[in-house]
Design a protein around this motif. Sequence first.
Motif, PDB file in Angstrom:
ATOM      1  N   GLU A 118       0.932  -1.241   0.079  1.00  0.00           N
ATOM      2  CA  GLU A 118       0.086   0.062   0.108  1.00  0.00           C
ATOM      3  C   GLU A 118       0.815   1.083   0.027  1.00  0.00           C
ATOM      4  OE1 GLU A 118      -3.153   0.399  -0.403  1.00  0.00           O
ATOM      5  OE2 GLU A 118      -3.677  -1.656  -0.619  1.00  0.00           O
ATOM      6  N   GLU A 119       1.982   1.143  -0.163  1.00  0.00           N
ATOM      7  CA  GLU A 119       3.002   2.275  -0.176  1.00  0.00           C
ATOM      8  C   GLU A 119       3.723   2.243  -1.609  1.00  0.00           C
ATOM      9  OE1 GLU A 119       5.798   1.622   2.888  1.00  0.00           O
ATOM     10  OE2 GLU A 119       4.346   1.898   4.421  1.00  0.00           O
ATOM     11  N   PRO A 120       4.067   3.564  -2.082  1.00  0.00           N
ATOM     12  CA  PRO A 120       4.747   3.461  -3.557  1.00  0.00           C
ATOM     13  C   PRO A 120       5.855   2.995  -3.570  1.00  0.00           C
ATOM     14  CG  PRO A 120       4.679   5.634  -2.472  1.00  0.00           C
ATOM     15  CD  PRO A 120       4.034   4.955  -1.557  1.00  0.00           C
ATOM     16  N   PRO A 121       6.313   2.142  -4.512  1.00  0.00           N
ATOM     17  CA  PRO A 121       7.718   1.643  -4.835  1.00  0.00           C
ATOM     18  C   PRO A 121       8.751   2.507  -5.270  1.00  0.00           C
ATOM     19  CG  PRO A 121       6.245   1.124  -6.773  1.00  0.00           C
ATOM     20  CD  PRO A 121       5.657   1.957  -5.755  1.00  0.00           C
ATOM     21  N   HIS A 122       9.827   2.144  -5.188  1.00  0.00           N
ATOM     22  CA  HIS A 122      10.815   2.916  -5.813  1.00  0.00           C
ATOM     23  C   HIS A 122      10.648   3.517  -7.143  1.00  0.00           C
ATOM     24  CE1 HIS A 122      13.333   2.825  -2.184  1.00  0.00           C
ATOM     25  NE2 HIS A 122      13.332   1.398  -2.181  1.00  0.00           N
ATOM     26  N   GLU A 123      10.835   4.378  -7.557  1.00  0.00           N
ATOM     27  CA  GLU A 123      10.519   4.875  -8.970  1.00  0.00           C
ATOM     28  C   GLU A 123      11.030   3.983 -10.019  1.00  0.00           C
ATOM     29  OE1 GLU A 123       8.082   7.003 -10.136  1.00  0.00           O
ATOM     30  OE2 GLU A 123       7.392   7.069  -8.222  1.00  0.00           O
ATOM     31  N   GLU A 124      10.701   3.552 -10.808  1.00  0.00           N
ATOM     32  CA  GLU A 124      11.354   2.770 -12.039  1.00  0.00           C
ATOM     33  C   GLU A 124      11.360   3.791 -13.384  1.00  0.00           C
ATOM     34  OE1 GLU A 124       9.413  -0.793 -12.671  1.00  0.00           O
ATOM     35  OE2 GLU A 124       8.965  -1.166 -10.546  1.00  0.00           O
ATOM     36  N   PRO A 125      12.226   3.595 -14.103  1.00  0.00           N
ATOM     37  CA  PRO A 125      11.908   4.219 -15.429  1.00  0.00           C
ATOM     38  C   PRO A 125      11.158   3.871 -16.249  1.00  0.00           C
ATOM     39  CG  PRO A 125      13.653   2.539 -15.600  1.00  0.00           C
ATOM     40  CD  PRO A 125      13.258   2.496 -14.067  1.00  0.00           C
ATOM     41  N   ILE A 126      10.645   4.931 -16.911  1.00  0.00           N
ATOM     42  CA  ILE A 126       9.409   4.804 -17.993  1.00  0.00           C
ATOM     43  C   ILE A 126       9.484   3.461 -18.862  1.00  0.00           C
ATOM     44  CG2 ILE A 126       8.149   5.743 -19.810  1.00  0.00           C
ATOM     45  CD1 ILE A 126       8.971   8.463 -18.948  1.00  0.00           C
ATOM     46  N   CYS A 127      10.589   3.117 -19.266  1.00  0.00           N
ATOM     47  CA  CYS A 127      10.815   1.900 -19.998  1.00  0.00           C
ATOM     48  C   CYS A 127      10.264   0.532 -19.496  1.00  0.00           C
ATOM     49  CB  CYS A 127      12.188   1.562 -20.565  1.00  0.00           C
ATOM     50  SG  CYS A 127      13.408   1.303 -19.158  1.00  0.00           S
ATOM     51  N   ALA A 128      10.167   0.651 -18.215  1.00  0.00           N
ATOM     52  CA  ALA A 128       9.583  -0.567 -17.426  1.00  0.00           C
ATOM     53  C   ALA A 128       8.422  -0.965 -17.685  1.00  0.00           C
ATOM     54  CB  ALA A 128       9.955  -0.360 -15.846  1.00  0.00           C
ATOM     55  N   ASN A 129       7.573  -0.025 -18.158  1.00  0.00           N
ATOM     56  CA  ASN A 129       6.090  -0.100 -18.625  1.00  0.00           C
ATOM     57  C   ASN A 129       5.995  -0.746 -20.173  1.00  0.00           C
ATOM     58  OD1 ASN A 129       5.175   1.007 -16.098  1.00  0.00           O
ATOM     59  ND2 ASN A 129       5.298   3.148 -17.007  1.00  0.00           N
ATOM     60  N   LEU A 130       7.168  -0.828 -20.729  1.00  0.00           N
ATOM     61  CA  LEU A 130       7.205  -1.369 -21.941  1.00  0.00           C
ATOM     62  C   LEU A 130       7.800  -2.668 -22.044  1.00  0.00           C
ATOM     63  CD1 LEU A 130       8.150   1.839 -23.903  1.00  0.00           C
ATOM     64  CD2 LEU A 130       5.821   1.082 -23.427  1.00  0.00           C
ATOM     65  N   GLN A 131       7.864  -3.329 -21.006  1.00  0.00           N
ATOM     66  CA  GLN A 131       8.409  -4.600 -20.976  1.00  0.00           C
ATOM     67  C   GLN A 131       7.776  -5.410 -19.885  1.00  0.00           C
ATOM     68  OE1 GLN A 131      12.582  -5.404 -21.239  1.00  0.00           O
ATOM     69  NE2 GLN A 131      12.599  -6.649 -19.919  1.00  0.00           N
ATOM     70  N   LEU A 132       7.372  -6.758 -19.921  1.00  0.00           N
ATOM     71  CA  LEU A 132       6.798  -7.377 -18.845  1.00  0.00           C
ATOM     72  C   LEU A 132       7.891  -8.061 -18.086  1.00  0.00           C
ATOM     73  CD1 LEU A 132       3.667  -9.049 -20.906  1.00  0.00           C
ATOM     74  CD2 LEU A 132       3.745  -7.093 -19.428  1.00  0.00           C
ATOM     75  N   LYS A 133       7.418  -8.331 -16.925  1.00  0.00           N
ATOM     76  CA  LYS A 133       8.579  -9.229 -16.212  1.00  0.00           C
ATOM     77  C   LYS A 133       9.205 -10.522 -16.901  1.00  0.00           C
ATOM     78  CE  LYS A 133       6.459  -7.797 -11.851  1.00  0.00           C
ATOM     79  NZ  LYS A 133       5.784  -8.311 -10.453  1.00  0.00           N
ATOM     80  N   CYS A 134       8.294 -11.225 -17.625  1.00  0.00           N
ATOM     81  CA  CYS A 134       8.877 -12.264 -18.537  1.00  0.00           C
ATOM     82  C   CYS A 134       9.672 -12.016 -19.707  1.00  0.00           C
ATOM     83  CB  CYS A 134       7.656 -13.128 -18.960  1.00  0.00           C
ATOM     84  SG  CYS A 134       6.613 -12.341 -20.382  1.00  0.00           S
ATOM     85  N   GLY A 135       9.681 -10.758 -19.979  1.00  0.00           N
ATOM     86  CA  GLY A 135      10.703 -10.259 -20.805  1.00  0.00           C
ATOM     87  C   GLY A 135       9.992  -9.714 -22.214  1.00  0.00           C
ATOM     88  N   THR A 136       8.741  -9.989 -22.354  1.00  0.00           N
ATOM     89  CA  THR A 136       7.964  -9.766 -23.461  1.00  0.00           C
ATOM     90  C   THR A 136       7.995  -8.319 -23.542  1.00  0.00           C
ATOM     91  OG1 THR A 136       6.381 -11.651 -23.159  1.00  0.00           O
ATOM     92  CG2 THR A 136       5.889  -9.803 -24.696  1.00  0.00           C
ATOM     93  N   LYS A 137       8.144  -7.731 -24.864  1.00  0.00           N
ATOM     94  CA  LYS A 137       8.286  -6.453 -25.107  1.00  0.00           C
ATOM     95  C   LYS A 137       6.800  -5.724 -25.597  1.00  0.00           C
ATOM     96  CE  LYS A 137      12.886  -6.097 -24.776  1.00  0.00           C
ATOM     97  NZ  LYS A 137      13.451  -5.258 -24.023  1.00  0.00           N
ATOM     98  N   LEU A 138       6.571  -4.614 -25.199  1.00  0.00           N
ATOM     99  CA  LEU A 138       5.210  -3.754 -25.510  1.00  0.00           C
ATOM    100  C   LEU A 138       5.560  -2.729 -26.477  1.00  0.00           C
ATOM    101  CD1 LEU A 138       3.862  -3.998 -22.023  1.00  0.00           C
ATOM    102  CD2 LEU A 138       3.398  -5.837 -23.778  1.00  0.00           C
ATOM    103  N   CYS A 139       4.240  -2.415 -27.169  1.00  0.00           N
ATOM    104  CA  CYS A 139       4.438  -1.281 -28.195  1.00  0.00           C
ATOM    105  C   CYS A 139       4.606  -0.055 -27.442  1.00  0.00           C
ATOM    106  CB  CYS A 139       3.138  -1.440 -28.961  1.00  0.00           C
ATOM    107  SG  CYS A 139       2.971   0.122 -30.097  1.00  0.00           S
TER     108      CYS A 139
END
Length: 359
Positions: A118-139
């Motif tokens: 319920e607390e915000p995590p450490h900030e991640e780079p924007i590119c993290a939203n374009l790749q799933l944990k399994c490595g699949t790339k997103l548009c």
Amino acid sequence: MASRRVELGFAEEAAAWRLRSEQFPCKVGGRPAWLGEAGLPGPAELQCGECGEPRAFLLQLYAPRPGRPDAFHRSLFLFGCRRPACYRLAGPSPGCLRVFRNQLPRKNDTYSYDPPQEEPPHEEPICANLQLKCGTKLCRVCGCLGSKTCSKCHKAHYCSKDHQVKDWKAGHKLSCLQSGELDVVIPDHKFLFPEYEIVIEPEETDSSNVSETEEEDQDKKELTPAANTDEAPDSLDETSLEAMAKHETQDDKIFQKFKEKISSEPEQIIRYCRDGEGPLWISAENIPQETDIPNCLCGSKRVFEFQIMPQLLNHLKVDSLGESIDWGTLAIYTCADSCNRGNHYTEEFVWKQDISSTI
């Protein structure tokens, strides 16, 4: 989300971290917060059936099924075309819209067994939203499955040629060979819908409301011609008055009921009630019969789960001087058994109803 009672959804601003996949969000717009990482709908499945262009992510609801270990996590995803002209047709699963269901057991390879933080995590780079944990790339443009790659940098991924062109014009032409910029800068492609969190609240019932039986009795009284003919205008005979009253009960009455039902919470964008009462229709026209709702691919019947209200259009900022995206209500029907199809995204059914032209 509960069943057999109506729950309302409202669009509210929220911190970006609350709308990520690991928070199991209910959200509007932005990029989809995918639940399962296997079997994402591909470009062909997300292509508009009217114009052929990629559909944009419209909203998702987190709606787990109590007592179903294989649906401990369960989300519904709706996609819609950005072209207003594609929304002209109403009825069953119009080509501009498509809805998918995905579900996972509590123990899976993607998420923690424990509830999300319920607390915000450490900030991640924007590119993290374009790749799933399994490595699949997103548009880079829409956040959907990115099966195509830029032929120069081989790092930017896209769902389609159309979105590759959008990104090229929006700045990738300059940043293509600058890998550092590619990781942190994603331009505004004017494609995504505005992003909001959907906050869910139970609908408050008002015991002072007139019951449906009382409303029907009142309608019958209104349809009964007045005994004193002096009460009616001389220019309208008894038959004409009765015909006018009947016409009101077909269109105006349903529209008035719609307005009265939402009057206490006019900002609602979602009405959720799986296995309970059906949709709140906005018109007497184009209401589906049971036979109009196709069975799931597994053979089970589909049941009404939730509807999207016209108030959502105010948040999407789709109004224009010309033609705009429009609907009266969108009713979503899903598999009654919430069948497990191997963690893949299963298509469900949407019925689009417009506001009657006579209202």
